[in-house]
Design a protein around this motif. Sequence first.
Motif: not given
Length: 243
Positions: A2-18
Amino acid sequence: MSRFAGHKALVIGGGSGIGLASALALASEGAEVTIAGRTQAKLEAACAATPRMHWIVLDASDEAALEHCYAQMGEVDHLVLCANAGGSIGRFETLDSQAMRGYFDNKLWAYLYALKHAGKLVKPEGSITLVNGAASQFAAPMMAALAVVNGGLDAIVRPLSLELAPRRINAISPGVIDTPYWDKMESGARESFYQAAARSVPLQRVGQAADIADAVLFFAGNRFVTGSVLLVDGGRHLTPNLS
Ligand SMILES: NC(=O)c1ccc[n+]([C@@H]2O[C@H](COP(=O)([O-])OP(=O)(O)OC[C@H]3O[C@@H](n4cnc5c(N)ncnc54)[C@H](OP(=O)(O)O)[C@@H]3O)[C@@H](O)[C@H]2O)c1
């Protein structure tokens, strides 16, 4: 883990692939991850797998829409840029200029808008990772338009790392990766392309989205690296004379 527990991330272009592989990897290590893209059905399906994944419809080439998305998100710890609807590939003199402008809008301008407003979105101790492309790192015929976009985005990493510090800004330059990016090719042609790409690199295979997600996690987690461009290309840059 759980290295990123409590973190929020936004991935633009996150619906597929990389982007999707990166989002799933961040979520599997405890982050709450929002994936953004233009196709709601794809985003919904991608989020079905884990409760820590959320979606938001966004065309990142629209600056106003991007600012609205950022305002809805509030602050995040990690921003990952992965959006692209396909590049202009072919001999430069034959490329359709309008199509090339569309490609520049969809990747170069989308990334530039995302970076221009990132200071308001990403926490000072946070990270910004550009999934860019290795086409500018060696002389590849048919890839001149991609070299322009990827070279420009590699170049912005260092000055912005200073302007937005202490936020960490890094880029990843993938070689050929097996993702839906290449789905526009007919399957036989795509297989031949992958085989040729595998032959052209010392590691003798095309990459998988997980190879790049691994590098995204490194940049999100490492607190002492900024202004870097990391080649994750199977060693393609070492074999400049192979096409
Ligand atoms: N695959 C490779 O061989 C390779 C090599 C070098 C670099 N890259 C780079 O890696 C990144 C990720 O590509 P990928 O291989 O994972 O391709 P992918 O599976 O096609 O993913 C790209 C994602 O971007 C989204 N997208 C496209 N235009 C968008 C926009 N205007 N706003 C928001 N989202 C948008 C697409 O969804 P919607 O169409 O639904 O919006 C799609 O889910 C890209 O920047 C690509 O240039 C890929």
